[in-house]
Structure formats: C-alpha cells, structure tokens
Design an enzyme around this catalytic site. Sequence first.
Site, short mmCIF file in Angstrom:
data_model
loop_
_atom_site.label_atom_id
_atom_site.label_comp_id
_atom_site.label_asym_id
_atom_site.label_seq_id
_atom_site.Cartn_x
_atom_site.Cartn_y
_atom_site.Cartn_z
N ARG A 270 -21.15 -15.66 -92.96
CA ARG A 270 -20.38 -16.59 -92.12
C ARG A 270 -18.88 -16.31 -92.26
O ARG A 270 -18.14 -16.32 -91.27
CB ARG A 270 -20.67 -18.05 -92.48
CG ARG A 270 -20.04 -19.04 -91.50
CD ARG A 270 -20.30 -20.49 -91.86
NE ARG A 270 -19.92 -21.38 -90.76
CZ ARG A 270 -18.70 -21.88 -90.57
NH1 ARG A 270 -17.74 -21.57 -91.41
NH2 ARG A 270 -18.46 -22.69 -89.55
N CYS A 271 -18.43 -16.06 -93.49
CA CYS A 271 -17.01 -15.78 -93.71
C CYS A 271 -16.55 -14.55 -92.93
O CYS A 271 -15.40 -14.47 -92.51
CB CYS A 271 -16.75 -15.54 -95.20
SG CYS A 271 -17.00 -16.97 -96.26
N MET A 272 -17.43 -13.56 -92.77
CA MET A 272 -17.05 -12.29 -92.17
C MET A 272 -17.17 -12.28 -90.65
O MET A 272 -17.00 -11.22 -90.03
CB MET A 272 -17.91 -11.16 -92.73
CG MET A 272 -17.72 -10.90 -94.20
SD MET A 272 -18.52 -9.36 -94.73
CE MET A 272 -20.24 -9.69 -94.31
N GLY B 246 -19.37 -14.47 -97.60
CA GLY B 246 -20.67 -14.07 -97.07
C GLY B 246 -20.64 -13.80 -95.58
O GLY B 246 -19.57 -13.68 -94.97
#
Length: 410
Positions: A399-401, A397
């Site tokens: 945050r991951c990106m 999502g």
Amino acid sequence: MFDGKLQVYSEIGVLKKVMLHRPGMEIENLTPELMNRLLFDDIPYLRVAQEEHDAFADVFRTCGVEVVYLETLMAEVLQDKATRAIFMDEFIAEAGIVSPYRVAMVKAYYEAFEDAEALVKALMTGIRRERITFGLTHSLADLIETQYPFIIDPMPNLYFTRDPYAVIGNGVSLNKMRTLTRRRETIFAKYIFEHHPAVKQHQVPLWYDREDPYAIEGGDELILSDKVIAIGVSQRTDAAAVDLIAKRIFHAGQPFETILAFDIPKTRAFMHLDTVFTMVDYDTFTIHPEIEGPLTVYSIQRGDHPGEYIIEKEHMELEAILMKYLQLDKVKLIRCGGKPGIDAGREQWNDGSNTLAIAPGEVIVYARNHVTNRLLEAAGIKLHVIQSSELSRGRGGPRCMSMPLYRDQL
C-alpha cells in the site's frame, strides 16, 4: 496513455489506474551516516530492489491495471519550457540553495539534461558534492568548507508514492510532509496536478495544500467507503490537518458523511494508520494486534450547512467502530503474525498488515510475511505475492508503494 481522471471512493474497489515510482539512483546515495536523516533503517541493493519493483508493477498489469510512473508524468509536465523554468527555480529554492552564485551553478548543472525524464531522475537522485566545483567568491557562505557529501539531498523515499498525496473521491489531498527530507517530494505532485495537460482539463479539487500549516501524510488517509474516511492522528499527521480536510470535503458536497480520526501512538512502529490497519474486503481487515483497542476515535460528522461538522469522542474496540460506521453485522480482523508475540513483531516490521487491495478480497502482499499470508488465505483472500528482500528495507509495504488514481465504485 494517462487520461487524468481521478476517482477513489474505497480501499477495495477494482483498481484501474495506479501511480508508482521505480526506485532509482537516489537509493545509491544512501549511506549509513545519512540513514537517520533520510528516514531509512537499512540500505536497499538497488538492482534487486528494481527487479522486485518491476515484478510488483507486473502484478498490476497482469490484473488489467494501468500503471503510470511519477517520473514519466513529471517529465511530461516539464516538456513545456516555461513551466520547466518556474519549476526549477522553486525546486532549487526548496532544496535550500540560497547563494545566487550557487543557484546559478546548480541551475547550469540541471540544464545540461536535455531529456525531460533524465532531468527528473537527476532531481530525485540529488547532487553529490564532487559533481559541481565551486570557484572562489566573496561570500563567506560559499567559501566555508563542509564535509557534508551532498549539494542537494537525494529523495530515496519517493518509491513510497502513497504519502505525498492521496486521491480522495474525485479530489486530491496534496500533503505537507512531517519531515523536511520528505517535504520536497510533494513538489512533483503539485506540478502534475497544476500543469499536466491530462489533469488540468478535469479541474481537480484540492482538499489539502502543501502550503497549509499542518502536517499530514497519505499513509494516514484510508477511504473505507463512499461515506466513511479514516485518518490517523499519528507521528506524521496533525489533528488540525484533519479539521481542514473535513471542512473542505464537507463543503464541496462529496458523498462522504463521516471522517473517523484515529488517535494512534506517536511512535515509528505506528508511523501511519496503514502500517497497522488496512482493508482487504467488504468486512475484512488486516491489523497489528496492538491496535484492537479500546481506541480513542473522534467521529467527525457532516453538519447541516456546507463545511460544518459535529465531533463526537468515542472509546471503543476497533471491531465495534468498524461495525458501527460501515454498518456491518460483523467484521473479520486478521492479525499480523496471528497474535501478539515474536511472529507479530517480526512481520509487523516487514509491513505484514500493509496490504494493497486491487479488488474486493484480492490483495498484494510481501512473500516474507508468511504467517500473515496463511491467515489471509484461510480467510478466503486471494493473494498476489511479491518478493521484497530489498523493497522492505525502506519500511513500507504494497500500500505504501502505490497511489491509486482510479477505482471502480462498489
């Protein structure tokens, strides 16, 4: 212009600088046969994924956040010819090319890219077998035919910039990734932090090194306040890595007093702590309903002497843990999909609890997680909604990106 300053003492402080990677041709090198090896469950359509990622970047810019790109920073490092030569030798070795003949051929292929950013993108893309024709040699390893389609594997997970390293306080955890296919990703961060002219002048401390023996990934590292760090002991992060980080951070005199090690299930659904738990406001968190607990948490407290610490094992509900260590009278837990069941399972698959705060009570979310988004809005959270039909296929999502480089202190 990137000034090299790093500061992250919370998950929710006003975001000022963030590093992204725009998905590139490495995505076009995914095939159904290679998805498992390259850690994908589906193949994104690159053109639409780039459009969605550009819209993601525009949210930051609209909100006054400086966006820097991994590929641009690395290209600036490789402007120096001596650094480029050292880097190329290390990159090719880590890609598993060992025959001197093949090393020379691969190096010649990359040397044809005169523009530094074009070279970086080529490194990320990988090399299809048909790109280089190897002649006959006296090496059996060179002569044996193989059906594997790549000389060097692509790096399609790079648009998840959170995992290879994490800014903690004013230092960096340069991580050792669990899987071989992602381990090469951290070489870019290594050279940026060691050789980028803007970063070098700040003497950035290293809390973890990619050469350390244990695995740890950025999705498991959450900074809940300037006193408390949460780290997931997960499918991708070893407990021994948390020990090393604790010793180094406590020895360095950072303000952090407690590291909470969350022992979470070692499954893909709970791959990282931030896939099941993120902070959106001072007292508000998005969670996967199955992480509420009771949980086994190890509280690692700073000791009386530099580098020393005391560990206490606790078995508590998530709500009680957060109230205790963040010194809150109450907390709001916003459950992905609302409650266990169909909505929670579907929206968890699409990272409904993986939000990114750009300020207290202001987050970026995927449009497709509409049940969770309604709950966030009902709780008074301001949403920046982005489309994600293709980006979400990588199972990560907002945050991951994103890798925050600088946040205002709370």
